[in-house]
Design a protein around this motif. Structure first.
Motif, PDB file in Angstrom:
ATOM      1  N   ARG A 186      -2.910  -6.520   2.259  1.00 17.52           N
ATOM      2  CA  ARG A 186      -2.620  -5.141   1.820  1.00 17.52           C
ATOM      3  C   ARG A 186      -1.790  -4.477   2.904  1.00 17.52           C
ATOM      4  NH1 ARG A 186      -8.194  -5.723   2.107  1.00 17.52           N
ATOM      5  NH2 ARG A 186      -8.130  -4.201   3.782  1.00 17.52           N
ATOM      6  N   ILE A 187      -0.513  -4.253   2.616  1.00 14.18           N
ATOM      7  CA  ILE A 187       0.396  -3.841   3.684  1.00 14.18           C
ATOM      8  C   ILE A 187       1.114  -2.537   3.354  1.00 14.18           C
ATOM      9  CG2 ILE A 187       2.378  -4.554   5.065  1.00 14.18           C
ATOM     10  CD1 ILE A 187       1.532  -7.410   4.731  1.00 14.18           C
ATOM     11  N   GLY A 188       0.945  -1.564   4.238  1.00 14.53           N
ATOM     12  CA  GLY A 188       1.607  -0.281   4.077  1.00 14.53           C
ATOM     13  C   GLY A 188       2.699  -0.078   5.110  1.00 14.53           C
ATOM     14  N   ARG A 189       2.304   0.245   6.337  1.00 15.33           N
ATOM     15  CA  ARG A 189       3.268   0.624   7.382  1.00 15.33           C
ATOM     16  C   ARG A 189       4.368  -0.398   7.633  1.00 15.33           C
ATOM     17  NH1 ARG A 189       0.459   0.822  12.050  1.00 15.33           N
ATOM     18  NH2 ARG A 189      -1.137  -0.333  10.929  1.00 15.33           N
ATOM     19  N   MET A 199      -3.987  -6.286   7.088  1.00 10.70           N
ATOM     20  CA  MET A 199      -3.121  -5.123   6.910  1.00 10.70           C
ATOM     21  C   MET A 199      -1.912  -5.289   7.844  1.00 10.70           C
ATOM     22  SD  MET A 199      -6.328  -2.434   6.385  1.00 10.70           S
ATOM     23  CE  MET A 199      -5.817  -1.277   7.595  1.00 10.70           C
ATOM     24  N   SER A 200      -1.122  -4.237   8.008  1.00 14.90           N
ATOM     25  CA  SER A 200       0.127  -4.392   8.779  1.00 14.90           C
ATOM     26  C   SER A 200      -0.075  -5.053  10.147  1.00 14.90           C
ATOM     27  CB  SER A 200       0.791  -3.027   8.996  1.00 14.90           C
ATOM     28  OG  SER A 200       1.251  -2.534   7.760  1.00 14.90           O
ATOM     29  N   ILE A 230     -12.162  -4.540   5.379  1.00 18.55           N
ATOM     30  CA  ILE A 230     -11.277  -3.903   6.352  1.00 18.55           C
ATOM     31  C   ILE A 230     -11.848  -4.255   7.718  1.00 18.55           C
ATOM     32  CG2 ILE A 230     -10.336  -1.722   7.202  1.00 18.55           C
ATOM     33  CD1 ILE A 230     -11.035  -0.528   4.405  1.00 18.55           C
ATOM     34  N   VAL A 270       0.859  -1.190   0.000  1.00 16.99           N
ATOM     35  CA  VAL A 270       0.000   0.000   0.000  1.00 16.99           C
ATOM     36  C   VAL A 270       0.895   1.239   0.000  1.00 16.99           C
ATOM     37  CG1 VAL A 270      -1.780   1.274   1.240  1.00 16.99           C
ATOM     38  CG2 VAL A 270      -1.921  -1.215   1.051  1.00 16.99           C
ATOM     39  N   LYS A 279      -0.068   4.471  -0.777  1.00 20.22           N
ATOM     40  CA  LYS A 279      -0.746   5.769  -0.619  1.00 20.22           C
ATOM     41  C   LYS A 279       0.146   6.689   0.222  1.00 20.22           C
ATOM     42  CE  LYS A 279      -3.276   4.285   3.476  1.00 20.22           C
ATOM     43  NZ  LYS A 279      -4.395   3.458   3.959  1.00 20.22           N
ATOM     44  N   MET A 318     -13.334  -8.186  -0.519  1.00 22.01           N
ATOM     45  CA  MET A 318     -12.368  -7.421   0.278  1.00 22.01           C
ATOM     46  C   MET A 318     -13.060  -6.910   1.536  1.00 22.01           C
ATOM     47  SD  MET A 318     -11.465  -4.063   1.129  1.00 22.01           S
ATOM     48  CE  MET A 318     -11.011  -2.647   0.151  1.00 22.01           C
ATOM     49  N   ILE A 358      -7.831   0.864  -3.714  1.00 23.94           N
ATOM     50  CA  ILE A 358      -8.318   0.354  -2.425  1.00 23.94           C
ATOM     51  C   ILE A 358      -9.099   1.400  -1.633  1.00 23.94           C
ATOM     52  CG2 ILE A 358      -6.474  -1.377  -2.204  1.00 23.94           C
ATOM     53  CD1 ILE A 358      -5.106   0.574  -0.205  1.00 23.94           C
TER      54      ILE A 358
HETATM   55  C1  LIG Z   1      -3.978   2.110   4.242  1.00 24.46           C
HETATM   56  C2  LIG Z   1      -4.677   0.868   3.885  1.00 24.46           C
HETATM   57  C3  LIG Z   1      -4.049  -0.381   4.047  1.00 24.46           C
HETATM   58  C4  LIG Z   1      -2.666  -0.555   4.657  1.00 24.46           C
HETATM   59  O1  LIG Z   1      -2.682  -0.245   6.006  1.00 24.46           O
HETATM   60  P1  LIG Z   1      -1.344  -0.427   6.912  1.00 24.46           P
HETATM   61  O2  LIG Z   1      -1.865  -0.424   8.278  1.00 24.46           O
HETATM   62  O3  LIG Z   1      -0.465   0.738   6.573  1.00 24.46           O
HETATM   63  O4  LIG Z   1      -0.729  -1.727   6.510  1.00 24.46           O
HETATM   64  C5  LIG Z   1      -4.745  -1.503   3.645  1.00 24.46           C
HETATM   65  N1  LIG Z   1      -5.992  -1.418   3.111  1.00 24.46           N
HETATM   66  C6  LIG Z   1      -6.620  -0.248   2.940  1.00 24.46           C
HETATM   67  C7  LIG Z   1      -7.979  -0.229   2.344  1.00 24.46           C
HETATM   68  C8  LIG Z   1      -5.990   0.928   3.330  1.00 24.46           C
HETATM   69  O5  LIG Z   1      -6.628   2.094   3.168  1.00 24.46           O
END
Ligand SMILES: *Cc1c(COP(=O)(O)O)cnc(C)c1O
Length: 217
Positions: free
Chosen positions: A209-212, A193-194, A159, A32, A34, A157, A75
């Protein structure tokens, strides 16, 4: 740092898969990106990942002009007036949360001769997100969406609700997997996610879906 973090995440995915009797190649990683710079995306690609997730159309357009060779996932919450651009630039739109939106995606995809891959977003908890179909409404949504010729519905999908502990996400992931299992066992399950991807994998996630954890780890 990004490269090390990705190695660490891959090892954690392998461990979660082993723990739940799954094969690690069943799980793909969407980085991720963004609010990250194009250079950050290039680092992700150099580390061997191919899939990146963005949640704003204009931001993604600007990054795509600079970064080549990625597969782009949307996303975020998609507004109808941004669909034309989204269909032009995204490989997978993960967050389809209304029939109306699906119909507009179909219309725009038809115009450019594309079959748009999508996931349907499910609201598995009351507080997690304002968006997504209720599990109860999914059968009818699928019936409508599968009529659309320029859409390929590839999975679900969600969250998870923020509970402050990874384990707290498990019930939401389980709801999504049970829905998927009733409908199509081959479908993508985009969840985790993270903070909770290991739990998501134990519950059957095929796409995290991994950002941090990639950029800040
Ligand atoms: C930001 C986001 C993520 C990633 O989140 P992290 O906690 O940074 O891993 C995953 N899915 C969606 C829909 C997001 O908006």
């Amino acid at each position: 740092m990004v490269k090390d973090n990705i190695s660490k995440i891959k090892a954690q995915i392998a461990h979660a898969c082993a723990k739940s009797g799954r094969n690690a190649n069943e799980v793909s990683i969407v980085a991720v990106t963004k609010a990250r710079a194009p250079e950050d995306i290039e680092e992700v690609l150099r580390a061997g990942l191919t899939d990146v997730g963005e949640n704003k159309i204009q931001e993604a357009v600007a990054k795509q002009a600079k970064v080549k060779g990625a597969r782009w996932h949307f996303i975020g919450h998609l507004q109808t007036n941004k669909v034309k651009e989204a269909v032009r630039i995204f490989d997978l739109i993960q967050s389809v949360d209304s029939i109306h939106l699906a119909e507009e995606i179909d219309r725009q995809a038809q115009k450019i001769g594309k079959v748009q891959d999508i996931l349907v977003e499910i609201k598995t908890s009351a507080e997690a997100t304002k968006f997504g179909f209720l599990p109860l409404d999914l059968p009818r949504a699928i019936e409508e969406i599968t009529k659309l010729k320029n859409i390929n519905l590839a999975g679900l999908m969600t969250i998870a609700a923020l509970t402050g502990a990874a384990e707290g996400s498990r019930p939401y992931f389980r709801i999504l997997r049970e829905l998927r299992d009733k409908i199509n066992k081959d479908w993508i399950l985009s969840m985790g996610m993270s903070d909770d991807f290991k739990i998501a994998i134990e519950e059957g996630s095929t796409m995290v879906r991994i950002g941090r954890a990639i950029f800040e780890g």
